[in-house]
Structures are given as C-alpha cells and as structure tokens.
Write an enzyme that holds these catalytic residues in place. Structure first.
Site, PDB file in Angstrom:
ATOM      1  N   LYS A  50       0.848  -1.202   0.000  1.00 30.74           N
ATOM      2  CA  LYS A  50       0.000   0.000   0.000  1.00 30.74           C
ATOM      3  C   LYS A  50       0.882   1.250   0.000  1.00 30.74           C
ATOM      4  CE  LYS A  50      -0.296  -0.305   5.040  1.00 30.74           C
ATOM      5  NZ  LYS A  50      -1.108  -0.809   6.178  1.00 30.74           N
TER       6      LYS A  50
ATOM      7  N   TYR B 134      17.002  29.666   9.041  1.00 30.75           N
ATOM      8  CA  TYR B 134      15.841  30.496   9.397  1.00 30.75           C
ATOM      9  C   TYR B 134      15.717  30.643  10.911  1.00 30.75           C
ATOM     10  CZ  TYR B 134      13.852  30.432   4.675  1.00 30.75           C
ATOM     11  OH  TYR B 134      13.623  30.600   3.337  1.00 30.75           O
TER      12      TYR B 134
END
Ligand SMILES: *Cc1c(COP(=O)(O)O)cnc(C)c1O
Length: 370
Positions: A32, A253
C-alpha cells in the site's frame, strides 16, 4: 540531485526471512501507499519473483494501478473496503476487497448478483483494535444468517494487531483469542492476523497468511529487539557548499542554531519539500564520509545545514554527497530522532530525487532458470 537507492536483493532477502519464519504459513506483501513510498510496481514484481502471490494495497485506485504489472495468479487485496461506486473498478482490477462492515458486504453481494457469479472477498473482524472490521455482534449476525454472504466467495478472514511490534504486550494474546473465536463463527476460509511484528510473535499468530509491510522494507518489526531485516533503502543528498562560521554566528531560518565555538557548516540540497521532516530542525544528523554531522538550524524547504566541524577537510573536499539514510543511519534511527516511525519517514519521501534500483541478482530471482 539527491539519490534514493532501493536494493531489491535486500527486499527479497527480507521476504525470504519472513517466509522461512512463518512456514508453513505463507507470507504476503503489503505494498500500500506505493510500496511504502518505494514504488509498488517494482516492489511487487521483486516479491513475486521471490514467490509471493498475495499482495495488499489500501485503495481501489492502488489496485487499479498495480494490477497491470502483476501476473494473473497474483491475488490483490484492497484493505480499506469498498467505497461506494468502486465495485466495477474492483472487478476490473480482479481485486479482492476486504469487507470491513455490513455495508461493504451488501455492496459486494449486490455486485456479485449483477455480475452473475460469486465474487471473492476477505472479511475483516475487529479483534480489539477498534479500527477496521466487523464488530462481534455483526459477526454473530452473519453466523445466524449465512445468506448475508450469499454471492460472496469468502477467501480470507483477517484481523489486525494493535501491538504486534510489542512482543511483551498482553494485547496480542487477547486479540489472537478473540480472532480465533470470531473466525470460527464465519464460513471456513484461510486466516490472517499478523503484520510484520506479528510474524515474529510465534506460530500461534501466523494463521495461513501473514501480511508484512515495514519489515520487507528494512524496518524493525519489533521494538526493543535486534532488527533481523536487511536495509533496503539508502538516501544521499548533494553537498552544495560549505563555509566556516565564527562562534556566535546563527545558522538557518530564525538563526536558531548558534554555537560558542567556531564551526564549519555544510548545506545539503534536500529539505522538507523532499520529505525530510522539519521536526528534525536542530535534531538528528547526516553522515559525511562516515562522520556524524548534526543538523544545524531549521530544515528548509530545499536545504538542510549540517555541522561538519568534525569532518577532516580533505574528506569534505572529496565527498560530494552526505548520507541521510544508509549504513550509518537506519530508517528507524531517523524516525526516532524525528519522534515518528520508519513508516512515516519512508512514505513521506517525495520523488524529487533520482532513484537507483539495485536489480535482483540471478541468485535471488527465483523465476530465472538455474
Ligand atoms: C499496513 C498493514 C499491514 C502491514 O503492517 P506492517 O506493520 O507494515 O507490517 C498489515 N495489515 C494491515 C491490515 C495493514 O493495514
């Protein structure tokens, strides 16, 4: 560009390890979510060559995509039942839906009447996880009126373990007992209970068919035990540049990484848009020439800064790529640093990398003549 390497020989070796562990039960392959992010088609093809004939996806659309790549004798189960209107697509994909609730049963029985034949299905019972499957009273209703399964050819009764990865959990034995009880109320069919973890819980959990996923892909099947699986995936990211930054200099950042000593910072061309968790800001590491290089500052969309102060300059100059997943850092180690599980690390990886498939050697390819 980053490079994801998928070793099909390791995948097949893992399949064989599980198949040998559970014999005489058979091992399916759970593919899956596009084969846990690695590519359902290539994974299923390799597993088929290793003798696997039962495959599980979650969605009808996944079955539709995978079926044309599979030989006709491969069985393809759809775990999440039948979404309204998907009956024809399931039949076209020669898929076997897992019926999880009375509405699924009604839909499939009705589809069988229209098709004029009994359609194969699995039935899932809820043995204690409270996620998918018929409740005990719903199983009792079928036991009292087996015509509810009219038009359906029951090929598998299954359930799922909540704690298969915790060998010490009492929930496993409780679920097994509940599963045996519920399965005995249904018409005779093969039985399946175990995922990767359950495959290593001992014979009482194997039934006729086990359903491993993560262990095939190299993840540890059980917590707190040595991982018997071979790593399947490696991931390298390009080192774009590096610089020396004096003590007190912020990185990335928010300038969240500042050190009281001089550092050497390298920048990788890989980020959260590639699937590296932003949770790994200032946590976890990459490896450069085998040396641990901690992540410094926040993970950006397309880049990650790492502290390569401990890497000798001549090695740094000679090393174009850093290891994010590989011999020094398993998928389970990355997941632990990120506060998640290896499943999420693998299925989060996007396709913004080159992919190198290590093909099956003849020895591992059972379909080759010997
Ligand atoms: C995903 C899934 C599996 C495979 O689980 P792993 O822990 O990856 O081995 C097996 N059965 C069901 C019902 C699943 O949803």
């Amino acid at each position: 560009m980053a490079l994801l390497t998928i070793d099909l020989n390791a995948l097949v070796a893992n399949y064989r390890t599980i198949a040998a562990t559970v014999a005489p039960a058979r091992a399916a392959g759970v593919v899956k979510a596009d084969g846990y992010g690695l590519g359902a088609g290539i994974v299923a093809d390799a597993l088929y060559r290793a003798g696997c004939r039962d495959f599980f996806v979650a969605l009808t659309g996944e079955a539709t995509a995978l079926r044309p790549t599979l030989p006709a004798d491969a069985r393809l189960f759809v775990l999440n039942g039948i979404a309204p209107g998907e009956e024809a697509a399931l039949i076209a994909a020669d898929a076997v839906p897992v019926l999880n609730c009375p509405a699924d049963i009604e839909r499939w029985a009705a589809a069988g009447r229209i098709a004029g034949r009994r359609l194969p299905a699995a039935v899932q019972v809820d043995s204690g996880m409270s996620r998918l499957g018929l409740a005990p009273d719903e199983v009792a209703a079928i036991a009292a009126d087996p015509t509810m399964l009219g038009g359906i050819e029951l090929v598998l009764v299954m359930s799922h373990l909540a704690c298969g990865d915790e060998p010490g959990s009492g929930a496993n034995a409780a679920q097994r007992a509940r599963f045996d009880e519920l399965a005995a109320m249904l018409p005779p069919a093969e039985r399946s209970l175990a995922n990767s973890g359950g495959s290593f819980l001992g014979g009482g959990f194997h039934g006729d068919l086990v359903r491993p996923g993560i262990a095939l892909y190299g993840g540890a099947p059980q917590d707190g035990r040595p991982n018997p699986m071979r790593p399947v995936v490696a991931l390298e990211a390009r080192i774009v540049q590096w610089r020396d930054v004096p003590a007190g200099t912020g990185v990335g950042y928010g300038l969240t990484s500042v050190a009281s000593h001089d550092r050497r910072i390298a920048t990788l061309s890989y980020g959260y848009a590639d699937g590296w968790p932003r949770m790994l800001s200032n946590r976890g590491a990459a490896y450069v020439a085998g040396v641990r290089a901690p992540i410094a500052g926040r993970v950006s969309m397309d880049s990650i800064c790492i502290d390569v102060t401990d890497v000798a300059v001549d090695l740094l100059v000679a090393t174009p790529n850093a290891e994010l997943i590989g011999p020094h850092q398993s998928i389970d180690a990355v997941a632990a640093d990120a506060g998640t599980i290896a499943y999420e690390i693998l299925t989060s990886l996007r396709h913004r990398h080159a992919r190198r498939i290590v093909a099956l050697t003849q020895q591992e390819d059972a379909t080759c003549g010997s």
